[in-house]
Design an enzyme around this catalytic site. Structure first.
Site, PDB file in Angstrom:
ATOM      1  N   LEU A 125       0.842  -1.189   0.000  1.00  0.00           N
ATOM      2  CA  LEU A 125       0.000   0.000   0.000  1.00  0.00           C
ATOM      3  C   LEU A 125       0.878   1.240   0.000  1.00  0.00           C
ATOM      4  O   LEU A 125       1.967   1.245   0.580  1.00  0.00           O
ATOM      5  CB  LEU A 125      -0.903   0.025   1.241  1.00  0.00           C
ATOM      6  CG  LEU A 125      -1.886  -1.134   1.420  1.00  0.00           C
ATOM      7  CD1 LEU A 125      -2.686  -0.950   2.708  1.00  0.00           C
ATOM      8  CD2 LEU A 125      -2.830  -1.254   0.228  1.00  0.00           C
ATOM      9  N   ASP A 126       0.402   2.317  -0.632  1.00  0.00           N
ATOM     10  CA  ASP A 126       1.091   3.607  -0.561  1.00  0.00           C
ATOM     11  C   ASP A 126       1.227   4.031   0.896  1.00  0.00           C
ATOM     12  O   ASP A 126       0.444   3.606   1.762  1.00  0.00           O
ATOM     13  CB  ASP A 126       0.296   4.692  -1.295  1.00  0.00           C
ATOM     14  CG  ASP A 126       0.218   4.458  -2.793  1.00  0.00           C
ATOM     15  OD1 ASP A 126       1.033   3.687  -3.314  1.00  0.00           O
ATOM     16  OD2 ASP A 126      -0.662   5.069  -3.428  1.00  0.00           O
ATOM     17  N   LYS A 127       2.174   4.925   1.143  1.00  0.00           N
ATOM     18  CA  LYS A 127       2.386   5.429   2.494  1.00  0.00           C
ATOM     19  C   LYS A 127       1.105   6.003   3.090  1.00  0.00           C
ATOM     20  O   LYS A 127       0.777   5.769   4.245  1.00  0.00           O
ATOM     21  CB  LYS A 127       3.487   6.494   2.477  1.00  0.00           C
ATOM     22  CG  LYS A 127       3.802   7.086   3.842  1.00  0.00           C
ATOM     23  CD  LYS A 127       4.909   8.118   3.756  1.00  0.00           C
ATOM     24  CE  LYS A 127       5.180   8.729   5.130  1.00  0.00           C
ATOM     25  NZ  LYS A 127       6.250   9.769   5.062  1.00  0.00           N
ATOM     26  N   THR A 133      -2.005   5.332   2.316  1.00  0.00           N
ATOM     27  CA  THR A 133      -3.134   4.407   2.349  1.00  0.00           C
ATOM     28  C   THR A 133      -3.103   3.547   3.605  1.00  0.00           C
ATOM     29  O   THR A 133      -2.064   3.000   3.965  1.00  0.00           O
ATOM     30  CB  THR A 133      -3.127   3.503   1.105  1.00  0.00           C
ATOM     31  OG1 THR A 133      -3.110   4.314  -0.067  1.00  0.00           O
ATOM     32  CG2 THR A 133      -4.345   2.606   1.072  1.00  0.00           C
TER      33      THR A 133
END
Length: 334
Positions: free
Chosen positions: A140-142, A144
């Site tokens: 996951l993105d930072k 998210t």
């Protein structure tokens, strides 16, 4: 982390070679069997090391070592935030699932070499005297939040990756987006099918390449073809749960998992995520938004246990910064 698989030879397996039993009944690959050959007691028949060309008889016990304690992520710095701080959703001998907070990287990067989720997972395993190679299944993105899966051995990782590619492992997301999208009836999903490409030399920023059935001139067509050569297929499905005149609450699922895919696709259709500092430049986002990160949350995962095939379904609550907006009335059967 040690991982053994054992099978007792049944009538229909009699006369087969050990190798064929491993391929046909334990569904192992040639590479996995080959690796086991070089481990001490890597492949045994009735607790005695054997050759894979040996034939089996009914009642024989075949055991294969798929991984040893020698394989671990020694390069990871153990997180200063101790392992017990992890929000663990599920764990068995092959899988660990955790709820990642927003603001935490999945993997070490840049200046964050000791405080990523992977560092925290490494600390968690060390506290329990487990030698495990850290293998996230997707990331996951930072910004998210939500569910991240880790495989505890190489075969589990490979099988979970295959589940991702075939759609058996499905992750659903919740998001808050800019603007009004009409609320959908149950089981209605909309599809965004735009390829995605990097913008120049920017390390992360992406953009969607919108498909066009017509063009004003040949130069435009040539430009589009060049775009398609340098981009990645990306397919996103979304369902509108709730909407106001300024924002909407949606759930999403993906056919592909590209960098920033949801963020880029929602921007491409004119409804970027609330709080997204990269892809949302609207007045609503700058002046009235009260969420301070891209409003995306991985809330549900469905998969099968990689060795016994048991169905696993995991869910996490809506995060606190989403709750002030409301609109997430999702059921477990959604």
């Amino acid at each position: 982390m040690k991982k053994y698989l054992t099978i007792t030879v049944r009538e229909q397996m009699q006369g087969m070679t050990v190798e064929k039993v491993l391929y046909d009944y334990l569904e192992l690959t040639k590479k996995q069997v080959s690796r086991a050959k070089f481990r001490p007691d890597g492949i045994c028949k009735n607790k005695v090391r054997c050759r894979v060309t040996e034939e089996v008889s009914m009642g024989d016990e075949i055991c294969i070592c798929l991984e040893t304690d020698e394989i671990q992520s020694a390069q990871l710095v153990l997180a200063k935030i101790q392992g017990e701080r992890l929000c663990i959703l599920y764990e068995d001998e092959d899988i660990l699932a955790v709820n990642k907070p927003a603001g935490v990287l999945t993997h070490p990067a840049g200046m964050h070499y000791s405080d990523s989720l992977a560092n925290q997972v490494a600390a968690y395993f060390q506290e329990r005297n487990l030698s495990v190679c850290i293998r996230p299944i997707g990331r996951l993105d930072k910004e998210t939040s939500g569910i991240v899966l880790f495989a505890k051995n190489q075969v589990a990782a490979q099988r979970l990756q295959e589940q991702r590619e075939t759609g058996v492992l499905e992750k659903q997301y919740l998001a808050l987006v800019d603007g009004n999208l009409p609320k959908d009836q149950d089981d209605i999903w909309h599809t965004i099918d735009f390829p995605i490409k990097k913008i120049g030399n920017h390390p992360l920023r992406m953009e969607a390449v919108k498909k066009s059935s017509s063009a004003e001139n040949e130069k435009y067509i040539a430009h589009q073809l060049t775009d398609y050569i340098n981009c990645f297929q990306a397919v996103t499905h979304y369902h509108v749960l709730y909407s106001t005149d300024k924002w909407s609450a949606i759930k999403l699922k993906l056919d592909t998992g590209r960098t920033h895919q949801i963020r880029v696709h929602m921007q491409a259709i004119g409804h970027p995520l609330l709080g997204d500092s990269i892809y949302n430049t609207s007045t609503m986002n700058r002046e009235q938004c009260t969420i301070y990160r891209a409003a995306l949350h991985a809330w549900k995962v469905r998969l099968r246990q990689p060795f016994n095939g048991r169905k696993i379904e995991l869910e996490v609550p809506v995060p606190e910064d989403f709750k002030k907006y409301g609109g997430f009335y999702v059921s477990s059967g959604s």
